[in-house]
Write an enzyme that holds these catalytic residues in place. Structure first.
Site, mmCIF file in Angstrom:
data_model
loop_
_atom_site.group_PDB
_atom_site.id
_atom_site.type_symbol
_atom_site.label_atom_id
_atom_site.label_comp_id
_atom_site.label_asym_id
_atom_site.label_seq_id
_atom_site.Cartn_x
_atom_site.Cartn_y
_atom_site.Cartn_z
ATOM 1 N N HIS A 149 0.873 -1.216 -0.135
ATOM 2 C CA HIS A 149 -0.193 0.112 -0.099
ATOM 3 C C HIS A 149 0.982 1.184 0.060
ATOM 4 O O HIS A 149 0.751 2.212 -0.586
ATOM 5 C CB HIS A 149 -0.771 -0.224 1.241
ATOM 6 N N LYS A 164 -16.945 -6.057 9.117
ATOM 7 C CA LYS A 164 -15.674 -6.904 9.153
ATOM 8 C C LYS A 164 -14.991 -6.919 10.365
ATOM 9 O O LYS A 164 -14.962 -5.793 11.463
ATOM 10 C CB LYS A 164 -14.753 -5.898 8.154
ATOM 11 N N ARG A 189 -2.129 -5.981 -8.032
ATOM 12 C CA ARG A 189 -1.134 -6.961 -7.463
ATOM 13 C C ARG A 189 -0.777 -8.028 -8.894
ATOM 14 O O ARG A 189 0.153 -8.360 -9.124
ATOM 15 C CB ARG A 189 -1.153 -7.796 -6.341
ATOM 16 N N SER A 204 -2.816 -7.459 3.376
ATOM 17 C CA SER A 204 -2.952 -7.287 5.047
ATOM 18 C C SER A 204 -3.331 -8.530 5.752
ATOM 19 O O SER A 204 -3.038 -8.887 6.939
ATOM 20 C CB SER A 204 -4.155 -6.052 5.253
#
Ligand code: PNS
Length: 160
Positions: free
Chosen positions: A17, A41, A90, A128
């Site tokens: 990031h 979440k 990515r 993450s």
């Protein structure tokens, strides 16, 4: 030059990031890192903790701001006067999901464009959730996240 928003959960921010933030801060006039408040979440860090961590690691980038948001990304963009959604890509496996989100956001507001920046190959495996998994299993997360937040991650995991 345009104002862009880089949205995400950033739970926690990774070096992937941060690399996208640094490189895109040279492309856009202003970059806002939008940190999603997502009560559904099960986050490791609260949104305020994530905002503080990101502010700390981008403090040397004068055109980067960090804001939390809930609701639609488009609403934050209108509030902030941002025209561009910046996303990191990515791998090809990111593409399908990102293409769907970009198309949906463009349908919601055709005046907004999504711009993709490829992450550096050395960060292409990084997420993450993988950082959290490694840390929870006692592995070394040096080089995966900014040095400053490693103690926060270890402390938070040990307290859970
Ligand atoms: O880091 P993440 O969890 O993959 O980020 C997802 C994020 C924040 C980019 C996405 O969930 C989002 O934009 N949420 C805001 C709600 C919204 O605008 N949804 C409609 C477009 S997908």
């Amino acid at each position: 030059m345009k104002k862009a928003i880089f949205p995400g959960s950033f739970d926690p921010i990774t070096n992937g990031h941060l690399d996208v933030i640094k490189r895109s801060s040279r492309v856009f006039e202003e970059l806002i890192v939008g940190v999603l408040v997502n009560p559904e979440k099960n986050s490791l860090f609260t949104v305020d903790e994530r905002v503080e961590q990101i502010k700390n690691v981008v403090k040397h980038l004068s055109n980067v701001k960090v804001k939390k948001f809930s609701g639609l990304l488009i609403e934050l963009m209108n509030k902030e006067g941002a025209e561009v959604i910046l996303k990191g890509l990515r791998s090809i496996s990111d593409f399908e999901y990102e293409f769907q989100m970009a198309s949906l956001n463009n349908k919601l507001d055709p005046s907004k464009e999504t711009v993709f920046m490829m992450t550096k190959a050395k960060y292409s495996y990084l997420s993450s959730s993988s950082v959290k998994q490694v840390a929870m299993l006692g592995g070394c997360i040096k080089g995966l996240v900014p040095e400053e937040i490693i103690p926060d991650i270890i402390k938070k995991i040990n307290s859970k």
